[in-house]
Design a protein around this motif. Structure first.
Motif, PDB file in Angstrom:
ATOM      1  N   ARG A 219      24.079 -48.613  17.592  1.00 43.13           N
ATOM      2  CA  ARG A 219      23.382 -48.324  18.859  1.00 43.13           C
ATOM      3  C   ARG A 219      21.896 -48.091  18.605  1.00 43.13           C
ATOM      4  O   ARG A 219      21.042 -48.585  19.346  1.00 43.13           O
ATOM      5  N   SER A 220      21.590 -47.353  17.535  1.00 43.15           N
ATOM      6  CA  SER A 220      20.184 -47.094  17.198  1.00 43.15           C
ATOM      7  C   SER A 220      19.460 -48.396  16.866  1.00 43.15           C
ATOM      8  O   SER A 220      18.312 -48.598  17.273  1.00 43.15           O
TER       9      SER A 220
ATOM     10  N   ARG B  68      20.197 -51.385  18.001  1.00 41.33           N
ATOM     11  CA  ARG B  68      19.972 -52.118  19.257  1.00 41.33           C
ATOM     12  C   ARG B  68      18.803 -51.521  20.038  1.00 41.33           C
ATOM     13  O   ARG B  68      17.968 -52.244  20.585  1.00 41.33           O
ATOM     14  N   ARG B  69      18.734 -50.170  20.071  1.00 39.31           N
ATOM     15  CA  ARG B  69      17.624 -49.528  20.781  1.00 39.31           C
ATOM     16  C   ARG B  69      16.293 -49.857  20.124  1.00 39.31           C
ATOM     17  O   ARG B  69      15.295 -50.114  20.803  1.00 39.31           O
TER      18      ARG B  69
ATOM     19  N   HIS C 153      15.311 -53.342  21.009  1.00 37.40           N
ATOM     20  CA  HIS C 153      14.828 -53.368  22.390  1.00 37.40           C
ATOM     21  C   HIS C 153      13.408 -52.800  22.456  1.00 37.40           C
ATOM     22  O   HIS C 153      12.534 -53.355  23.127  1.00 37.40           O
ATOM     23  N   ALA C 154      13.168 -51.694  21.743  1.00 38.12           N
ATOM     24  CA  ALA C 154      11.835 -51.087  21.725  1.00 38.12           C
ATOM     25  C   ALA C 154      10.827 -52.045  21.092  1.00 38.12           C
ATOM     26  O   ALA C 154       9.687 -52.166  21.564  1.00 38.12           O
TER      27      ALA C 154
ATOM     28  N   ASP D 231       9.966 -54.577  23.615  1.00 39.55           N
ATOM     29  CA  ASP D 231       9.055 -53.988  24.605  1.00 39.55           C
ATOM     30  C   ASP D 231       7.640 -53.863  24.045  1.00 39.55           C
ATOM     31  O   ASP D 231       6.655 -54.123  24.749  1.00 39.55           O
TER      32      ASP D 231
END
Length: 111
Positions: A56-57, A59-60, A63-64, A67
């Motif tokens: 999960r980390s 993937r985050r 994503h960051a 961005d």
């Protein structure tokens, strides 16, 4: 003289004691193996949870990162537009000064 029956009885008693100690040792080993299996199961469960947390980390972070890349593009575009606007504004001010100087020169030449 020693009685063969006594020797045999002693041998049976010794064998029984050895078997009893062996049986107790095997029982303790089984208990330790079961406890070790329980600990191993708990560790595997925790490792699975940590793996999911790391995924999960990851993937985050991806994503960051995406961005941030998008933000960099927007900032570069804004910087270009700011530079173009500055050039245009400077050009307008320069032409206004040329026109003003030209008008002043024309006014003084006529008088």
């Amino acid at each position: 003289m020693s009685n063969p029956f006594d020797n045999q009885q002693q041998l049976i008693t010794n064998t029984y004691d050895v078997l009893k100690r062996t049986s107790d040792s095997i029982q303790r080993s089984n208990i330790i193996a079961y406890e070790s299996e329980q600990v191993g199961t708990e560790v595997l469960s925790e490792l699975g949870e940590q793996r999911e947390s790391l995924l999960r980390s990851t993937r985050r972070l991806q994503h960051a990162d995406s961005d941030l890349s998008q933000s960099r593009k927007i900032i570069r575009k804004l910087n270009r537009e700011f530079l173009y606007n500055k050039i245009i504004l400077s050009s307008i001010i320069f032409f206004e000064l040329v026109i003003l100087i030209g008008l002043i020169v024309i006014k003084f030449i006529k008088f």
